[in-house]
Design a protein around this motif. Sequence first.
Motif, mmCIF file in Angstrom:
data_model
loop_
_atom_site.group_PDB
_atom_site.id
_atom_site.type_symbol
_atom_site.label_atom_id
_atom_site.label_comp_id
_atom_site.label_asym_id
_atom_site.label_seq_id
_atom_site.Cartn_x
_atom_site.Cartn_y
_atom_site.Cartn_z
ATOM 1 N N ALA A 45 2.429 1.945 -3.585
ATOM 2 C CA ALA A 45 1.324 2.217 -4.276
ATOM 3 C C ALA A 45 1.190 3.647 -4.112
ATOM 4 O O ALA A 45 0.937 4.471 -4.927
ATOM 5 N N ASN A 46 1.126 4.195 -2.866
ATOM 6 C CA ASN A 46 0.735 5.535 -2.510
ATOM 7 C C ASN A 46 1.968 6.295 -3.034
ATOM 8 O O ASN A 46 2.093 7.542 -3.628
ATOM 9 N N SER A 71 4.575 15.577 -0.951
ATOM 10 C CA SER A 71 2.842 15.219 -1.165
ATOM 11 C C SER A 71 2.134 16.550 -1.333
ATOM 12 O O SER A 71 2.733 17.809 -0.957
ATOM 13 N N CYS A 125 0.821 -1.287 0.068
ATOM 14 C CA CYS A 125 0.058 0.069 -0.067
ATOM 15 C C CYS A 125 0.934 1.250 0.032
ATOM 16 O O CYS A 125 0.797 2.272 -0.673
ATOM 17 N N ASP A 126 1.962 1.130 0.656
ATOM 18 C CA ASP A 126 3.069 2.322 0.866
ATOM 19 C C ASP A 126 3.544 2.449 -0.368
ATOM 20 O O ASP A 126 3.824 3.817 -1.079
ATOM 21 N N ARG A 135 -4.596 19.547 2.060
ATOM 22 C CA ARG A 135 -4.591 18.801 0.686
ATOM 23 C C ARG A 135 -5.462 19.180 -0.188
ATOM 24 O O ARG A 135 -5.236 19.170 -1.514
ATOM 25 N N LYS A 190 1.827 6.844 -6.608
ATOM 26 C CA LYS A 190 0.799 7.863 -7.127
ATOM 27 C C LYS A 190 1.093 9.034 -6.827
ATOM 28 O O LYS A 190 0.851 10.079 -7.711
ATOM 29 N N VAL A 191 2.115 9.513 -5.758
ATOM 30 C CA VAL A 191 2.521 10.864 -5.476
ATOM 31 C C VAL A 191 3.523 10.980 -6.323
ATOM 32 O O VAL A 191 3.547 12.358 -7.130
#
Length: 305
Positions: free
Chosen positions: A221-222, A267, A218-219, A281, A225-226
Amino acid sequence: MSFSNDVREEIARSITDRDRQFACLYGILLYSRIFTPQQVVLQSESPVFARLMPVLFRAVFQAELRPDVRTVSRGGDQFMVSYTITDAAQIGRICEVYHIHPEKREIRLSNLVNNSLSAFLAGVFFGCGSVIDPNKEYHLEFNTPSALLCGDLQKVLGSIGVAGRSLMRKNMYVLYLKDSEHIEDTLTCMGAQQCTIELMNIKIRKDMRNKANRVRNCDEANINKVVSAAMRQMQDIQLIIRCGQLEAMSPELQELAELRLENPELSLKELGELLSNPIGRSGVNHRFQKIAAMAEELRKRAANS
């Protein structure tokens, strides 16, 4: 030492009194691959089986039965121990004591006295059962010699809340368990409580590893994405600069554009905290949408010119 052999070692230690010895030998005999009026053959590669069989025969039949014992090398440290009875009178005595009909073997619950069901299941496991190392997979099975015995065993396991499935394999009726909790219940019932605890510990370790892997994935993937979003934003900003339109943006968008070029790894939340008037955000994302719309308009103009 294999996990399956650990189970045999532990359940053998639970076969202590004559009732349990009687029930255990019943399970081994009833589920043996060869049981006819002319011949009874009990075989196993387990050293525990080899140690236990003489004890069980003496406890139940004293000196009445004298099986022919043979040990055959299977290569390396592996040996097959075989107990064979060919004397018709001795086979008749077994059938008399346990009420076994060779042509139609089935479980007689009247043989299981004083809560000796667990010892009977232990005997069935000794005779035709195996369990795979739970570090690899969850699988316990019984290779039974007939459809009737397979169905009877399925019912007995059902009485303790264990659901098994059956299939045909090499002329044997296989009853197998895949559910880890059902395997735990079966091991516990047979007297292998320590092996049950080991299986549960293995499950906990597997669950922890799986959760750690999910978090890591998950990390990752995040992060991806960033990075992808930041690259798109920088491409938009660089296009706007090349077209000489940076000054056409509002001061708030210019400040954000400059921050992004200076900090491609941050981010949206982190960029928002660096603004002269910090925003959240969603606010940063809204501003980047305006920058993207402006860049898209410039691309359309370039395509039409």
